[in-house]
Design a protein around this motif. Structure first.
Motif, PDB file in Angstrom:
ATOM      1  N   LEU A   1       0.823  -1.201   0.000  1.00 31.70           N
ATOM      2  CA  LEU A   1       0.000   0.000   0.000  1.00 31.70           C
ATOM      3  C   LEU A   1       0.861   1.256   0.000  1.00 31.70           C
ATOM      4  O   LEU A   1       2.008   1.253   0.457  1.00 31.70           O
ATOM      5  CB  LEU A   1      -0.919   0.010   1.218  1.00 31.70           C
ATOM      6  N   ASP A   2       0.291   2.337  -0.490  1.00 30.75           N
ATOM      7  CA  ASP A   2       0.969   3.634  -0.557  1.00 30.75           C
ATOM      8  C   ASP A   2       0.581   4.455   0.665  1.00 30.75           C
ATOM      9  O   ASP A   2      -0.560   4.915   0.785  1.00 30.75           O
ATOM     10  CB  ASP A   2       0.557   4.346  -1.844  1.00 30.75           C
ATOM     11  N   HIS A   3       1.532   4.654   1.589  1.00 34.41           N
ATOM     12  CA  HIS A   3       1.259   5.382   2.829  1.00 34.41           C
ATOM     13  C   HIS A   3       1.697   6.836   2.759  1.00 34.41           C
ATOM     14  O   HIS A   3       1.735   7.523   3.790  1.00 34.41           O
ATOM     15  CB  HIS A   3       1.952   4.693   4.005  1.00 34.41           C
ATOM     16  N   SER A   4       2.048   7.315   1.557  1.00 35.54           N
ATOM     17  CA  SER A   4       2.386   8.727   1.399  1.00 35.54           C
ATOM     18  C   SER A   4       1.138   9.576   1.621  1.00 35.54           C
ATOM     19  O   SER A   4       0.024   9.051   1.770  1.00 35.54           O
ATOM     20  CB  SER A   4       2.938   8.988  -0.001  1.00 35.54           C
ATOM     21  N   THR A   5       1.290  10.895   1.653  1.00 39.45           N
ATOM     22  CA  THR A   5       0.129  11.765   1.829  1.00 39.45           C
ATOM     23  C   THR A   5      -0.885  11.553   0.713  1.00 39.45           C
ATOM     24  O   THR A   5      -2.096  11.471   0.959  1.00 39.45           O
ATOM     25  CB  THR A   5       0.566  13.235   1.877  1.00 39.45           C
ATOM     26  N   GLU A   6      -0.406  11.454  -0.529  1.00 39.48           N
ATOM     27  CA  GLU A   6      -1.309  11.203  -1.649  1.00 39.48           C
ATOM     28  C   GLU A   6      -1.989   9.839  -1.500  1.00 39.48           C
ATOM     29  O   GLU A   6      -3.187   9.692  -1.772  1.00 39.48           O
ATOM     30  CB  GLU A   6      -0.531  11.252  -2.969  1.00 39.48           C
ATOM     31  N   GLY A   7      -1.225   8.848  -1.052  1.00 38.32           N
ATOM     32  CA  GLY A   7      -1.797   7.520  -0.851  1.00 38.32           C
ATOM     33  C   GLY A   7      -2.826   7.507   0.264  1.00 38.32           C
ATOM     34  O   GLY A   7      -3.879   6.858   0.147  1.00 38.32           O
ATOM     35  N   LYS A   8      -2.548   8.229   1.363  1.00 40.06           N
ATOM     36  CA  LYS A   8      -3.508   8.294   2.472  1.00 40.06           C
ATOM     37  C   LYS A   8      -4.784   9.025   2.041  1.00 40.06           C
ATOM     38  O   LYS A   8      -5.887   8.707   2.501  1.00 40.06           O
ATOM     39  CB  LYS A   8      -2.871   9.005   3.683  1.00 40.06           C
ATOM     40  N   TYR A   9      -4.629  10.012   1.159  1.00 37.86           N
ATOM     41  CA  TYR A   9      -5.791  10.720   0.629  1.00 37.86           C
ATOM     42  C   TYR A   9      -6.696   9.752  -0.139  1.00 37.86           C
ATOM     43  O   TYR A   9      -7.918   9.771   0.024  1.00 37.86           O
ATOM     44  CB  TYR A   9      -5.324  11.855  -0.274  1.00 37.86           C
ATOM     45  N   ASP A  10      -6.088   8.899  -0.948  1.00 39.80           N
ATOM     46  CA  ASP A  10      -6.872   7.891  -1.672  1.00 39.80           C
ATOM     47  C   ASP A  10      -7.551   6.932  -0.704  1.00 39.80           C
ATOM     48  O   ASP A  10      -8.700   6.518  -0.924  1.00 39.80           O
ATOM     49  CB  ASP A  10      -5.977   7.116  -2.642  1.00 39.80           C
ATOM     50  N   MET A  11      -6.838   6.569   0.383  1.00 38.23           N
ATOM     51  CA  MET A  11      -7.448   5.691   1.393  1.00 38.23           C
ATOM     52  C   MET A  11      -8.651   6.372   2.039  1.00 38.23           C
ATOM     53  O   MET A  11      -9.703   5.749   2.241  1.00 38.23           O
ATOM     54  CB  MET A  11      -6.419   5.335   2.469  1.00 38.23           C
ATOM     55  N   LEU A  12      -8.496   7.653   2.379  1.00 38.79           N
ATOM     56  CA  LEU A  12      -9.600   8.398   2.985  1.00 38.79           C
ATOM     57  C   LEU A  12     -10.817   8.405   2.068  1.00 38.79           C
ATOM     58  O   LEU A  12     -11.943   8.104   2.500  1.00 38.79           O
ATOM     59  CB  LEU A  12      -9.152   9.835   3.270  1.00 38.79           C
ATOM     60  N   CYS A  13     -10.606   8.730   0.802  1.00 43.24           N
ATOM     61  CA  CYS A  13     -11.715   8.768  -0.161  1.00 43.24           C
ATOM     62  C   CYS A  13     -12.358   7.400  -0.314  1.00 43.24           C
ATOM     63  O   CYS A  13     -13.592   7.288  -0.423  1.00 43.24           O
ATOM     64  CB  CYS A  13     -11.216   9.282  -1.508  1.00 43.24           C
ATOM     65  N   THR A  14     -11.536   6.340  -0.302  1.00 43.96           N
ATOM     66  CA  THR A  14     -12.057   4.978  -0.438  1.00 43.96           C
ATOM     67  C   THR A  14     -12.940   4.607   0.744  1.00 43.96           C
ATOM     68  O   THR A  14     -14.015   4.011   0.575  1.00 43.96           O
ATOM     69  CB  THR A  14     -10.898   3.978  -0.573  1.00 43.96           C
ATOM     70  N   VAL A  15     -12.507   4.961   1.957  1.00 41.64           N
ATOM     71  CA  VAL A  15     -13.299   4.652   3.150  1.00 41.64           C
ATOM     72  C   VAL A  15     -14.595   5.460   3.157  1.00 41.64           C
ATOM     73  O   VAL A  15     -15.673   4.927   3.481  1.00 41.64           O
ATOM     74  CB  VAL A  15     -12.481   4.910   4.428  1.00 41.64           C
ATOM     75  N   LEU A  16     -14.524   6.737   2.795  1.00 42.42           N
ATOM     76  CA  LEU A  16     -15.740   7.558   2.744  1.00 42.42           C
ATOM     77  C   LEU A  16     -16.736   6.971   1.742  1.00 42.42           C
ATOM     78  O   LEU A  16     -17.945   6.923   2.004  1.00 42.42           O
ATOM     79  CB  LEU A  16     -15.392   8.997   2.371  1.00 42.42           C
ATOM     80  N   ASP A  17     -16.226   6.511   0.602  1.00 45.39           N
ATOM     81  CA  ASP A  17     -17.103   5.871  -0.390  1.00 45.39           C
ATOM     82  C   ASP A  17     -17.726   4.588   0.173  1.00 45.39           C
ATOM     83  O   ASP A  17     -18.915   4.327  -0.027  1.00 45.39           O
ATOM     84  CB  ASP A  17     -16.318   5.532  -1.657  1.00 45.39           C
ATOM     85  N   ALA A  18     -16.904   3.801   0.895  1.00 45.44           N
ATOM     86  CA  ALA A  18     -17.403   2.545   1.457  1.00 45.44           C
ATOM     87  C   ALA A  18     -18.502   2.798   2.488  1.00 45.44           C
ATOM     88  O   ALA A  18     -19.403   1.974   2.649  1.00 45.44           O
ATOM     89  CB  ALA A  18     -16.260   1.758   2.096  1.00 45.44           C
ATOM     90  N   LEU A  19     -18.438   3.939   3.161  1.00 42.87           N
ATOM     91  CA  LEU A  19     -19.439   4.302   4.167  1.00 42.87           C
ATOM     92  C   LEU A  19     -20.574   5.132   3.573  1.00 42.87           C
ATOM     93  O   LEU A  19     -21.454   5.583   4.314  1.00 42.87           O
ATOM     94  CB  LEU A  19     -18.772   5.068   5.309  1.00 42.87           C
TER      95      LEU A  19
END
Length: 338
Positions: free
Chosen positions: A112-130
């Motif tokens: 996984l990409d834990h950079s700031t850009e990668g964490k941003y994608d994770m945030l968006c993915t979780v918001l979409d999942a919820l």
């Protein structure tokens, strides 16, 4: 809270207080599929999701999403989150992959990409999942605020932000000397050296000024990835975009923070357009130092709360003041959108 927002188209290392969960609170795992560093490849992680609903929860209830630091988890915000719920705000937090309940195998951490850009994608993915289509306030702490800058600049469903003990475009003292951090990151990625390096990490963190609970140990490899690959060169651009967008925010800083330098955070606040009359200084016991002068632009609620003391857990030390400003921030956002 007065005006209601509509939901339209989430140191010392924090020590989690052992407070019983509320009847209107859940902390569970949800399978979420994340993009890996390899194009077209995804992995599914059981993500820790934390939700506290106010007793009068409706579709129009304002939503606060919390973003934790590194190391950390959604439970670092348990106390302030429950109190915000008591003020009629729905609270959502989640554990980034590799933290809290979102456990990862050693191999998957580095997929996984834990950079700031990668964490941003994770945030968006979780918001979409919820199925979250509007965040009234995005609240981040420490290393989580790197993501906050990015989200405040680019995530248009986030209507306002709170930065707690924020980091900046400069490396904090705990990331010096930087070559050690890069070495640790490289050793952890080596399958033969990972276990030995992992066992040394608590000592390294202790020397850096962190006091770690044993429960935080599993999140250390992912935390190293977060701080090693933070997109510091982009932080000023994010902040200047926040200023251009007139994005509402509150920033809470303590001068005696031993983890991050308070003057670096002030520099970021100025990049985000903060003005002198929007800075309030507090002495001991959250007593305001002098009168705040100047006229506020209530259409863009921006405040810096500068505390003399409070350490790296400003939302614990000055909880009442911070909650007050979060409520005022939400009121300004709601009035603007109504």
């Amino acid at each position: 809270m007065g005006t209601i927002c509509s939901n339209r188209v989430h140191n010392r290392t924090q020590v989690v207080e052992l407070v019983p969960m509320l009847d209107n609170e859940d902390y569970y795992t949800l399978p979420v599929s994340f993009q890996t560093r390899t194009a077209g490849e995804r992995i599914t992680v059981d993500v820790g999701i934390w939700i506290v609903r106010p007793l009068n929860n409706t579709l129009n209830t304002p939503l606060a999403v919390f973003v934790h630091g590194a190391p950390g988890s959604s439970q670092n915000f348990a106390v302030i989150g429950r109190k915000l719920a008591g003020h009629g705000i729905r609270v959502v937090g989640f554990d980034f992959p590799g933290h809290g309940k979102s456990r990862l195998s050693r191999q998957d951490i580095y997929r996984l990409d834990h950079s700031t850009e990668g964490k941003y994608d994770m945030l968006c993915t979780v918001l979409d999942a919820l199925a979250i289509t509007r965040v009234d306030v995005l609240i981040g702490h420490s290393a989580g605020t790197w993501l906050n800058y990015k989200a405040a600049a680019d995530l248009y469903l986030a209507k306002s932000s709170v930065f707690l003990n924020p980091l900046s475009k400069r490396r904090p003292r705990t990331m010096h000397p930087y070559w050690i951090l890069k070495l640790l990151a490289a050793l952890l990625r080596n399958s033969s050296l990972h276990s030995t390096t992992y066992r040394c990490l608590p000592f390294v963190y202790k020397v850096s000024g962190f006091s770690l609970e044993k429960d935080a140990f599993p999140s250390l490899p992912a935390s190293i990835e977060t701080v090693r690959y933070a997109d510091l060169d982009k932080m000023q651009d994010y902040a200047e975009t926040v200023a251009l967008r007139k994005h509402p925010f509150v920033m809470a800083i303590t001068k005696n923070d031993k983890i991050v330098e308070w003057n670096f955070a002030m520099e970021m606040a100025r990049h985000m357009g903060i003005e002198e009359q929007e800075i309030t200084e507090y002495g001991k016991d959250s007593v305001t130092v002098g009168d705040v002068v100047g006229k506020y632009d209530e259409s863009c609620y921006r405040r810096v709360l500068l505390f003399e003391r409070g350490g790296h857990l400003v939302h614990r030390s000055h909880e009442a003041v911070i909650i007050k400003h979060i409520l005022q921030l939400l009121k300004a956002v709601c009035n603007h959108d109504s």
